[in-house]
Design a protein around this motif. Structure first.
Motif, PDB file in Angstrom:
ATOM      1  N   VAL A 175      26.719  47.148  29.270  1.00 11.89           N
ATOM      2  CA  VAL A 175      26.471  46.761  27.885  1.00 11.89           C
ATOM      3  C   VAL A 175      25.448  45.645  27.852  1.00 11.89           C
ATOM      4  CG1 VAL A 175      28.794  47.419  27.122  1.00 11.89           C
ATOM      5  CG2 VAL A 175      28.358  45.070  27.858  1.00 11.89           C
ATOM      6  N   GLY A 176      24.844  45.464  26.675  1.00  8.55           N
ATOM      7  CA  GLY A 176      23.906  44.381  26.447  1.00  8.55           C
ATOM      8  C   GLY A 176      24.344  43.543  25.268  1.00  8.55           C
ATOM      9  N   ASN A 177      23.820  42.311  25.207  1.00  3.04           N
ATOM     10  CA  ASN A 177      24.172  41.381  24.136  1.00  3.04           C
ATOM     11  C   ASN A 177      22.906  40.820  23.507  1.00  3.04           C
ATOM     12  OD1 ASN A 177      24.787  38.180  23.526  1.00  3.04           O
ATOM     13  ND2 ASN A 177      26.425  39.536  22.840  1.00  3.04           N
ATOM     14  N   GLU A 178      22.972  40.574  22.185  1.00  8.41           N
ATOM     15  CA  GLU A 178      21.808  40.142  21.417  1.00  8.41           C
ATOM     16  C   GLU A 178      21.343  38.744  21.796  1.00  8.41           C
ATOM     17  OE1 GLU A 178      18.752  39.902  18.622  1.00  8.41           O
ATOM     18  OE2 GLU A 178      19.825  41.619  19.438  1.00  8.41           O
ATOM     19  N   GLY A 179      22.264  37.857  22.133  1.00  8.01           N
ATOM     20  CA  GLY A 179      21.885  36.486  22.461  1.00  8.01           C
ATOM     21  C   GLY A 179      21.794  35.594  21.241  1.00  8.01           C
ATOM     22  N   TYR A 180      21.366  34.363  21.456  1.00  6.51           N
ATOM     23  CA  TYR A 180      21.248  33.351  20.392  1.00  6.51           C
ATOM     24  C   TYR A 180      22.568  33.186  19.643  1.00  6.51           C
ATOM     25  CZ  TYR A 180      16.340  34.316  21.364  1.00  6.51           C
ATOM     26  OH  TYR A 180      15.148  34.522  21.989  1.00  6.51           O
ATOM     27  N   GLY A 181      23.694  33.277  20.368  1.00  5.93           N
ATOM     28  CA  GLY A 181      24.988  33.095  19.752  1.00  5.93           C
ATOM     29  C   GLY A 181      25.529  34.304  19.026  1.00  5.93           C
ATOM     30  N   SER A 182      24.780  35.398  19.018  1.00 11.79           N
ATOM     31  CA  SER A 182      25.225  36.598  18.304  1.00 11.79           C
ATOM     32  C   SER A 182      26.296  37.327  19.113  1.00 11.79           C
ATOM     33  CB  SER A 182      24.045  37.540  18.061  1.00 11.79           C
ATOM     34  OG  SER A 182      24.503  38.794  17.584  1.00 11.79           O
ATOM     35  N   PRO A 183      27.330  37.859  18.427  1.00 15.30           N
ATOM     36  CA  PRO A 183      28.329  38.664  19.137  1.00 15.30           C
ATOM     37  C   PRO A 183      27.926  40.130  19.285  1.00 15.30           C
ATOM     38  CG  PRO A 183      28.992  38.394  16.855  1.00 15.30           C
ATOM     39  CD  PRO A 183      27.692  37.634  17.018  1.00 15.30           C
ATOM     40  N   ASP A 184      26.736  40.506  18.771  1.00 16.20           N
ATOM     41  CA  ASP A 184      26.317  41.910  18.789  1.00 16.20           C
ATOM     42  C   ASP A 184      26.168  42.421  20.227  1.00 16.20           C
ATOM     43  OD1 ASP A 184      26.310  41.937  16.085  1.00 16.20           O
ATOM     44  OD2 ASP A 184      24.137  41.974  15.827  1.00 16.20           O
ATOM     45  N   THR A 185      26.916  43.469  20.541  1.00 14.31           N
ATOM     46  CA  THR A 185      26.961  44.040  21.890  1.00 14.31           C
ATOM     47  C   THR A 185      26.910  45.551  21.755  1.00 14.31           C
ATOM     48  OG1 THR A 185      28.346  42.158  22.546  1.00 14.31           O
ATOM     49  CG2 THR A 185      28.257  44.017  24.064  1.00 14.31           C
ATOM     50  N   TRP A 186      26.318  46.229  22.749  1.00 14.95           N
ATOM     51  CA  TRP A 186      26.162  47.677  22.635  1.00 14.95           C
ATOM     52  C   TRP A 186      26.135  48.306  24.031  1.00 14.95           C
ATOM     53  CZ3 TRP A 186      22.639  43.931  21.514  1.00 14.95           C
ATOM     54  CH2 TRP A 186      21.516  43.849  22.339  1.00 14.95           C
ATOM     55  N   PRO A 187      26.564  49.564  24.157  1.00 12.73           N
ATOM     56  CA  PRO A 187      26.448  50.287  25.429  1.00 12.73           C
ATOM     57  C   PRO A 187      25.009  50.729  25.666  1.00 12.73           C
ATOM     58  CG  PRO A 187      27.523  51.662  23.782  1.00 12.73           C
ATOM     59  CD  PRO A 187      27.294  50.333  23.143  1.00 12.73           C
ATOM     60  N   LEU A 188      24.645  50.836  26.944  1.00  8.66           N
ATOM     61  CA  LEU A 188      23.254  51.025  27.329  1.00  8.66           C
ATOM     62  C   LEU A 188      22.938  52.466  27.731  1.00  8.66           C
ATOM     63  CD1 LEU A 188      22.792  47.858  29.573  1.00  8.66           C
ATOM     64  CD2 LEU A 188      22.577  48.049  27.088  1.00  8.66           C
ATOM     65  N   HIS A 189      21.658  52.809  27.604  1.00  8.47           N
ATOM     66  CA  HIS A 189      21.148  54.118  28.016  1.00  8.47           C
ATOM     67  C   HIS A 189      20.750  54.082  29.492  1.00  8.47           C
ATOM     68  CE1 HIS A 189      20.883  55.329  23.762  1.00  8.47           C
ATOM     69  NE2 HIS A 189      20.755  56.565  24.222  1.00  8.47           N
ATOM     70  N   CYS A 190      21.738  54.042  30.386  1.00  3.81           N
ATOM     71  CA  CYS A 190      21.468  54.161  31.818  1.00  3.81           C
ATOM     72  C   CYS A 190      21.543  55.630  32.219  1.00  3.81           C
ATOM     73  CB  CYS A 190      22.472  53.336  32.614  1.00  3.81           C
ATOM     74  SG  CYS A 190      22.307  51.554  32.369  1.00  3.81           S
ATOM     75  N   TYR A 191      21.208  55.921  33.469  1.00  3.90           N
ATOM     76  CA  TYR A 191      21.293  57.293  33.968  1.00  3.90           C
ATOM     77  C   TYR A 191      22.712  57.817  33.778  1.00  3.90           C
ATOM     78  CZ  TYR A 191      20.869  61.284  37.137  1.00  3.90           C
ATOM     79  OH  TYR A 191      20.849  62.552  37.669  1.00  3.90           O
ATOM     80  N   GLY A 192      22.821  59.026  33.231  1.00  3.78           N
ATOM     81  CA  GLY A 192      24.127  59.618  32.989  1.00  3.78           C
ATOM     82  C   GLY A 192      24.734  59.286  31.639  1.00  3.78           C
ATOM     83  N   ALA A 193      24.143  58.345  30.895  1.00  3.73           N
ATOM     84  CA  ALA A 193      24.677  57.999  29.579  1.00  3.73           C
ATOM     85  C   ALA A 193      24.637  59.215  28.657  1.00  3.73           C
ATOM     86  CB  ALA A 193      23.885  56.852  28.959  1.00  3.73           C
ATOM     87  N   VAL A 194      25.651  59.342  27.799  1.00  4.38           N
ATOM     88  CA  VAL A 194      25.734  60.448  26.840  1.00  4.38           C
ATOM     89  C   VAL A 194      25.571  59.876  25.443  1.00  4.38           C
ATOM     90  CG1 VAL A 194      27.187  62.277  25.899  1.00  4.38           C
ATOM     91  CG2 VAL A 194      27.196  61.804  28.363  1.00  4.38           C
ATOM     92  N   GLY A 195      24.615  60.429  24.689  1.00  7.09           N
ATOM     93  CA  GLY A 195      24.348  59.952  23.343  1.00  7.09           C
ATOM     94  C   GLY A 195      24.402  61.080  22.326  1.00  7.09           C
ATOM     95  N   VAL A 196      24.322  60.700  21.059  1.00  3.29           N
ATOM     96  CA  VAL A 196      24.449  61.620  19.929  1.00  3.29           C
ATOM     97  C   VAL A 196      23.063  61.997  19.409  1.00  3.29           C
ATOM     98  CG1 VAL A 196      25.310  61.871  17.568  1.00  3.29           C
ATOM     99  CG2 VAL A 196      26.699  60.700  19.292  1.00  3.29           C
ATOM    100  N   GLY A 197      22.745  63.289  19.439  1.00  3.41           N
ATOM    101  CA  GLY A 197      21.491  63.743  18.851  1.00  3.41           C
ATOM    102  C   GLY A 197      21.513  63.565  17.339  1.00  3.41           C
ATOM    103  N   ARG A 198      20.369  63.236  16.776  1.00  5.18           N
ATOM    104  CA  ARG A 198      20.287  63.035  15.324  1.00  5.18           C
ATOM    105  C   ARG A 198      18.897  63.397  14.835  1.00  5.18           C
ATOM    106  NH1 ARG A 198      17.081  58.725  14.129  1.00  5.18           N
ATOM    107  NH2 ARG A 198      16.951  56.927  15.535  1.00  5.18           N
TER     108      ARG A 198
END
Length: 322
Positions: A175-198
């Motif tokens: 996961v990654g974090n926005e920084g600057y005190g933000s709690p915003d966190t998200w899963p990353l697009h590494c090899y093998g990651a599964v995402g939603v087509g749109r």
């Protein structure tokens, strides 16, 4: 006389022998104690069966769904779609070199089951703070600090151009974090990651169209598409498929598509057929050693240890449960 005595003692002393060989990351993971492995519950596994290869070899792909609170509406939809057996008879329709393999309904005419949720673009990130917790399998991880951060050998956070607040692991996922005190966190697009087509924004997809990353990590997609899981077994059955010759790697003829026999939740399979898998827990002593080995591969093969690692070059180990 003293010189002779010293020579005799030195001759009798055991040879120190060669220095021990450095351990590889896989050797380090293999030695992890049982307490550092986390069971992945069957309800958190998505099992995809492709039509057998030309040789008759079965092609099973196992996906670990991302833990809550990440991508919650899309993961809920995936469970609904799997239980409705919606993907049975659909296909892998797109394989773009060094990018993704994508599957779903090529006709775009198959009715979706009732009860699907609509995600919003705000849901691509999740706010995590010290009061939040993430349930991974049946083990609860209290997030203090928000993520188990990936650090360099000197103790500083790994520099990541896509996540200014640092990168790390939650529930077995990078996961990654926005920084600057933000709690915003998200899963990353590494090899093998599964995402939603749109389609184009503001569409966010329902989860009926999915893709797996089969090339260099497309981190520019982070926070632009919902990441719902990661392939933990059978990625070779997607990454080795023929590349599509149409735009964006889509297959141009129906006969080129790879049929999907079924996609099921692990919990909906017969007990004897359920995958029983575990991942190495973040924050433990073994994972710390594993990360260090991925960052600093030792001689004799490596001449210049890197001193750090891209987050996607630290794949969280997975093993069959003993």
């Amino acid at each position: 006389m003293l010189a002779l005595l010293l020579a005799a003692l030195q001759a009798a002393a055991p040879s120190p022998g060669p220095a021990p060989s450095p351990q590889s990351p896989s050797q380090i993971a293999a030695e992890a104690p049982a307490a550092e492995w986390v069971d992945i519950t069957p309800n958190d596994l998505l099992v995809m069966e492709l039509a057998p290869a030309a040789t008759g070899r079965p092609r099973r792909i196992v996906i670990q769904l991302v833990p809550p609170p990440f991508s919650a509406p899309w993961v809920a939809n995936i469970r609904t779609l799997a239980r409705a057996r919606w993907w049975d008879g659909t296909s892998v329709n797109r394989v773009q070199d060094n990018y993704v393999a994508q599957w779903g309904d090529a006709t775009e005419a198959k009715p979706l089951p009732d009860g699907l949720l609509t995600g919003t673009e705000a849901g691509y990130t999740t706010q995590l703070d010290q009061q939040d917790s993430v349930v991974a399998g049946h083990v609860e991880h209290t997030l203090t600090p928000p993520i188990t951060a990936l650090r360099r050998a000197d103790g500083g956070l790994e520099v990541d151009p896509y996540a200014r607040g640092g990168v790390g692991f939650v529930g077995g996922f990078p996961v990654g974090n926005e920084g600057y005190g933000s709690p915003d966190t998200w899963p990353l697009h590494c090899y093998g990651a599964v995402g939603v087509g749109r389609n184009l924004s503001p569409d966010t997809g329902y989860g009926a169209e999915l893709y797996a990353v089969i090339g260099h990590a497309p981190r520019h997609l982070d926070r632009n598409i919902a990441v719902v899981g990661r392939v933990i077994e059978g990625i070779e059955h997607l990454s080795s498929l023929p590349r599509g010759t149409g735009a964006l790697g889509f297959y141009e003829r129906p006969e080129e598509r790879v049929a999907i026999r079924s996609i099921r939740l692990g919990s909906d399979l017969p007990a004897a057929d359920r995958p029983r898998l575990q991942y190495l827990a973040e924050g433990g002593a073994t994972m710390t050693r594993f990360i260090a080995a991925r960052q600093n591969r030792e001689p004799p093969f490596f001449i210049r240890p890197a001193g750090g690692a891209d987050i996607c070059n630290v794949p969280v180990p997975v093993r069959a449960a003993p």
